[in-house]
Design a protein around this motif. Structure first.
Motif, PDB file in Angstrom:
ATOM      1  N   ASP A 101       0.865  -1.170   0.000  1.00 23.67           N
ATOM      2  CA  ASP A 101       0.000   0.000   0.000  1.00 23.67           C
ATOM      3  C   ASP A 101       0.907   1.228   0.000  1.00 23.67           C
ATOM      4  O   ASP A 101       2.098   1.112  -0.271  1.00 23.67           O
ATOM      5  CB  ASP A 101      -0.967  -0.017   1.195  1.00 23.67           C
ATOM      6  CG  ASP A 101      -0.248  -0.067   2.539  1.00 23.67           C
ATOM      7  OD1 ASP A 101       0.945   0.299   2.618  1.00 23.67           O
ATOM      8  OD2 ASP A 101      -0.882  -0.471   3.530  1.00 23.67           O
ATOM      9  N   THR A 109      -2.782  -6.543   0.390  1.00 23.38           N
ATOM     10  CA  THR A 109      -3.884  -5.726  -0.108  1.00 23.38           C
ATOM     11  C   THR A 109      -4.390  -6.224  -1.450  1.00 23.38           C
ATOM     12  O   THR A 109      -3.647  -6.810  -2.240  1.00 23.38           O
ATOM     13  CB  THR A 109      -3.467  -4.249  -0.270  1.00 23.38           C
ATOM     14  OG1 THR A 109      -2.366  -4.175  -1.182  1.00 23.38           O
ATOM     15  CG2 THR A 109      -3.089  -3.625   1.057  1.00 23.38           C
ATOM     16  N   ALA A 118      -7.516  -4.385   2.620  1.00 22.68           N
ATOM     17  CA  ALA A 118      -6.508  -5.178   3.322  1.00 22.68           C
ATOM     18  C   ALA A 118      -7.078  -6.556   3.676  1.00 22.68           C
ATOM     19  O   ALA A 118      -8.267  -6.701   3.954  1.00 22.68           O
ATOM     20  CB  ALA A 118      -6.070  -4.452   4.590  1.00 22.68           C
TER      21      ALA A 118
END
Length: 194
Positions: A101, A109, A118
């Protein structure tokens, strides 16, 4: 004080003799002798690393999710490694990495190109989810044990019997506020034999 070449030669011979005496005596090389031909021999030693194989993985396809409950799925895997007897347990480490991320390149993710969701990853060094351990993206989980009976066969022929488990959970809270669409991601597992 005069220079005595014989005294110096004696010191060199004594030093070499002392070095030979202090060595571990494992020198296996044979030196060639002087003559019309000369033959010498050297032993060659090589230590190779352990080999490992992770098989039995398949894709996780959750489909359309109910917004009121966590989504969960698992699969049994086959972990194999060399360097042990046929019936001996083999220690290994496992590391998982996701697509990342904005702050963690290894975060677990899924993305639809706009938003990220997530998910959680768990590993068990036995079949099934009982006793599983949560994984952290990019962090190695140590002290795992393979099922020795199938280690050699897994390396040579592929998975004979599963001996580990990978499970994934997608919490409802992680999906809250995410835009609609198809979310995808890649989970990478790295098996490191000890």
């Amino acid at each position: 004080m005069s220079f005595n070449p014989f005294a110096r030669a004696a010191r060199v011979v004594a030093t070499l003799a002392a070095m030979a005496f202090l060595s571990d005596g494992t020198q296996a090389a044979t030196q060639g002798s002087a003559g019309p031909t000369s033959e010498g021999r050297s032993e060659i030693t090589l230590t190779t690393g352990l080999s490992a194989r992770l098989t039995g993985l398949s894709d996780f396809a959750f489909g359309s999710l109910d917004s009121s409950s966590d989504a969960a799925a698992d699969q049994n895997l086959c972990v194999g490694r060399s360097g042990v007897g046929l019936f001996a347990n083999g220690a290994y480490r496992i590391r998982a990495s996701g697509d990342g991320d904005g702050t963690d390149v290894n975060a677990f993710t899924l993305s639809n190109g706009i938003d990220r969701i997530a998910y959680r990853v768990f590993f068990n060094d036995a079949v099934g989810t009982a006793g599983r351990t949560p994984l952290v993206g990019g962090v190695t989980l140590p002290n795992q044990q393979g099922l020795g009976l199938f280690e050699v066969f897994n390396l040579l022929f592929g998975c004979v019997a599963t001996n580990a488990n990978l499970s994934i959970e997608i919490p409802v809270a992680a999906r809250a506020g995410a835009s609609s669409g198809i979310y995808t991601g890649t989970l990478t597992l790295t098996l490191i034999p000890d």
